[in-house]
Design an enzyme around this catalytic site. Structure first.
Site, mmCIF file in Angstrom:
data_model
loop_
_atom_site.group_PDB
_atom_site.id
_atom_site.type_symbol
_atom_site.label_atom_id
_atom_site.label_comp_id
_atom_site.label_asym_id
_atom_site.label_seq_id
_atom_site.Cartn_x
_atom_site.Cartn_y
_atom_site.Cartn_z
ATOM 1 N N LYS A 1 0.850 -1.201 0.000
ATOM 2 C CA LYS A 1 0.000 0.000 0.000
ATOM 3 C C LYS A 1 0.884 1.251 0.000
ATOM 4 C CE LYS A 1 -3.782 -2.414 2.251
ATOM 5 N NZ LYS A 1 -4.419 -2.823 3.513
ATOM 6 N N GLN B 1 -4.217 -1.721 9.866
ATOM 7 C CA GLN B 1 -4.127 -3.057 9.267
ATOM 8 C C GLN B 1 -4.619 -4.114 10.264
ATOM 9 O OE1 GLN B 1 -3.122 -3.702 5.969
ATOM 10 N NE2 GLN B 1 -3.870 -5.749 6.462
ATOM 11 N N ASP C 1 -10.838 2.998 4.633
ATOM 12 C CA ASP C 1 -11.171 1.572 4.515
ATOM 13 C C ASP C 1 -12.689 1.367 4.485
ATOM 14 O OD1 ASP C 1 -9.175 -0.279 4.125
ATOM 15 O OD2 ASP C 1 -8.622 -0.424 6.248
#
Ligand code: NAD
Length: 293
Positions: free
Chosen positions: A52, A96, A119
């Site tokens: 990412k 994460q 997200d």
């Protein structure tokens, strides 16, 4: 049979974003800034986060990796999140998953400000998505929708069977594909581990979205001729011949299913790369919203 080339489409999306970033720079504007929080040193998580961050660099975004030890307390992690919420320079950030067992994932996801939740996991964004209001759509279902749109796959009035009801893939894609509009207007059946007679349900599907994480689960007899197959599954299986000692496989028995399909996503190279591209897209959206706020 045509392959839905997520790698190519994701590169196209990244190129489009890079053009926007170049324009921003030329206008003397701030470029989008994505931060990623990584707790501990889980190998797979580290790989995901690094890719990412690398993608951000490639398209000209600013990026920050916040690496924290797996011994961090929930309280201290929440402080880090608060700092990111209040850092004006950061347009969006992700935490994460998975987190260490002593940390309550729900508390952490709730602590991310919805305006920076690229997200799309915060209940505010999930609710807004379900109500067809502007929101951040979780990157994987967002990527599937984009893939369907760019290949102009007819979804209106089609029977779609989603396998798996997770909050990050199965549930949101079932909502999105049933909504009005491009890649939507589908009649969606959401199936899961308690579903009875899944094989027959799948046989009636024009489109199958499989998101359960069991290799070779979707087999040829479950798939009708001409169906569209979206394989979201990512499972690492041991492979001594592979450089890393494992290879990535999806949920679909690809060799036997692919010849029956009209379209299919490969694993790797299908939904996976789309997920990163759409996270970047959400970060760009966040920058634009913040600029105009
Ligand atoms: P999960 O692991 O949280 O849950 C699995 C789901 O599958 C559950 O809803 C369960 O009800 C269902 N299920 C389990 N066994 C079943 C059975 N026998 N029949 C029908 N349904 C069954 O789901 P997740 O987090 O959405 O992950 C699913 C897979 O997708 C994993 O392999 C994951 O690695 C992968 N994934 C890929 C991406 C990507 O970018 N491509 C993103 C997220 C997840």
């Amino acid at each position: 049979m045509e392959i839905l080339d997520g790698k190519k489409v994701s590169n196209d999306i990244k190129d489009e974003i890079a053009v926007e970033v170049t324009k921003m720079k030329a206008n003397g504007e701030k470029v989008p800034h994505l931060a990623a929080v990584l707790v501990g040193d889980n190998g797979a998580s580290l790989t995901y986060v690094n890719s990412k961050v690398k993608s951000c660099e490639k398209i000209g975004f600013d990026s920050t990796l916040v690496k924290l030890p797996d011994t961090i307390s929930e309280e201290d992690l929440l402080k880090e999140i608060d700092a990111l919420n209040n850092n004006e320079d950061i347009d969006g950030f992700i935490v994460q998953l998975p987190l260490p067992k002593h940390i309550d994932e729900e508390n952490v996801l709730l602590a991310v400000h919805p305006d920076k939740d690229v997200d799309g996991f915060h209940p505010t964004n999930f609710g807004r998505m379900a109500l067809e209001m502007p929101s951040f759509i979780p990157a994987t279902p967002f990527g599937i929708m984009e893939l369907l749109k760019r290949y102009e796959i007819e979804t209106s009035g089609k029977n779609t069977v989603v396998i798996g009801r997770s909050h990050i893939v199965g549930r949101p894609i079932s909502i999105l594909m049933s909504q009005k509009g491009a890649a939507g207007d589908s009649t969606v059946t959401l199936t899961h581990s308690r579903t009875k007679d899944l094989e027959n349900i799948c046989k009636s599907a024009d489109i199958i979205v499989s998101a359960l994480g069991v290799p070779n689960f979707v087999k040829a007899p479950m798939v009708k001729d001409g169906a569209v197959i979206i394989d979201v599954g990512i499972t690492r299986v041991k492979d001594e011949t592979a450089k890393r000692g494992y290879r990535i496989v999806g949920d679909v028995d690809y060799d036997n299913v692919a010849p029956k399909c009209s379209y299919i996503t490969p694993v790797p190279g299908g939904v996976g790369p789309m997920t990163i591209a759409m996270l970047l897209k959400n970060t760009l959206l966040s920058r634009e919203r913040r600029k105009n706020a």
